[in-house]
Design a protein around this motif. Structure first.
Motif, short mmCIF file in Angstrom:
data_model
loop_
_atom_site.label_atom_id
_atom_site.label_comp_id
_atom_site.label_asym_id
_atom_site.label_seq_id
_atom_site.Cartn_x
_atom_site.Cartn_y
_atom_site.Cartn_z
N ALA A 60 0.83 -1.21 0.00
CA ALA A 60 0.00 0.00 0.00
C ALA A 60 0.86 1.26 0.00
N VAL A 61 1.88 1.30 0.85
CA VAL A 61 2.74 2.49 0.94
C VAL A 61 3.52 2.67 -0.36
N LEU A 62 4.13 1.60 -0.84
CA LEU A 62 4.90 1.71 -2.09
C LEU A 62 3.98 2.03 -3.26
N GLY A 63 2.82 1.40 -3.31
CA GLY A 63 1.89 1.65 -4.40
C GLY A 63 1.37 3.08 -4.39
N TYR A 64 1.01 3.58 -3.22
CA TYR A 64 0.53 4.96 -3.15
C TYR A 64 1.64 5.94 -3.52
N THR A 65 2.83 5.70 -3.02
CA THR A 65 3.95 6.60 -3.34
C THR A 65 4.21 6.60 -4.84
N GLU A 66 4.18 5.43 -5.44
CA GLU A 66 4.39 5.35 -6.89
C GLU A 66 3.28 6.07 -7.65
N TYR A 67 2.05 5.87 -7.22
CA TYR A 67 0.92 6.53 -7.89
C TYR A 67 1.00 8.06 -7.73
N ALA A 68 1.20 8.52 -6.50
CA ALA A 68 1.13 9.95 -6.22
C ALA A 68 2.36 10.72 -6.67
N TYR A 69 3.53 10.09 -6.63
CA TYR A 69 4.76 10.82 -6.89
C TYR A 69 5.55 10.28 -8.06
N GLY A 70 5.19 9.11 -8.55
CA GLY A 70 5.87 8.54 -9.69
C GLY A 70 6.78 7.38 -9.31
N LEU A 182 5.58 17.06 -11.07
CA LEU A 182 6.48 15.96 -11.45
C LEU A 182 6.01 14.67 -10.82
N GLY A 183 6.03 13.62 -11.61
CA GLY A 183 5.73 12.30 -11.08
C GLY A 183 4.25 11.98 -10.97
N HIS A 184 3.38 12.94 -11.02
CA HIS A 184 1.95 12.64 -10.91
C HIS A 184 1.49 11.97 -12.20
#
Length: 188
Positions: A60-70, A182-184
């Motif tokens: 969840a943390v890695l997935g959200y970070t990837e989604y929100a920030y790239g 960036l990253g979004h």
């Protein structure tokens, strides 16, 4: 990660499993001998399958970070925390002249990288009640090993806090990148 841990545990003999873990470990003995490749390999191998709640939280943390920030931010924060904490722990154990068991201890897994991403996320989340609750939960998870008392902690617990701090140091850059778009996902 989970499937790999199950495969290593059930397909390899105990001796082959131990050799693989020692080969991938970022312990003092390996790094002192110049086996710097362990800094990458150790993040890809786990000693045992993770508890399901921890594995789901990690995703969840890695997935959200990837989604929100790239994906690049998430991977960069993970690698920065994993390598950075591993090197600081290594330097600390060398400076303290750790004993043979500690120098050769198996030190593999995703936890340093996970703590760095969690730290970056806690520092980058916007203000608000739900975000503050999320920050508290992430910080409590990282501090969990210390709730049992300092006598039961290990060098890896210190590495977890170091990785968390390294990640929190990345948080402002993560938030600044988000403000610039960036990253979004909508900007990719």
């Amino acid at each position: 990660m989970q499937l790999g841990a199950y495969a290593v545990r059930h397909l390899l003999t105990p001796d082959a499993r131990r050799r693989l873990l020692r080969l991938c470990s970022t312990n003092v003995d390996n790094l002192r001998r110049g086996r710097w490749h362990t800094l990458a390999g150790s993040a890809l191998v786990v000693e045992a399958p993770m508890e399901l709640p921890y594995a789901l939280l990690l995703l969840a943390v890695l997935g959200y970070t990837e989604y929100a920030y790239g994906a690049w931010w998430a991977a960069g924060a993970f690698a920065y925390g994993h390598v950075g904490a591993s090197l600081v722990v290594y330097a600390g154990l060398r400076a303290l002249r750790a004993g043979p068991r500690t120098r050769a201890a198996i030190d593999v897994g995703t936890s340093y990288g996970f703590n760095a991403v969690a730290g970056a996320l806690t520092a980058a989340l916007p203000r608000g009640y739900p975000q503050t609750a999320a920050r508290g939960a992430l910080l409590a998870l990282a501090a969990r090993p210390y709730l049992h008392g300092f006598r039961r902690t290990s060098f890896t617990d210190a590495g977890h806090l170091l990785a968390l701090a390294l990640g929190m140091g990345l948080g402002p850059a993560l938030a600044a990148g988000r403000r610039r778009g960036l990253g979004h996902p909508s900007s990719q």
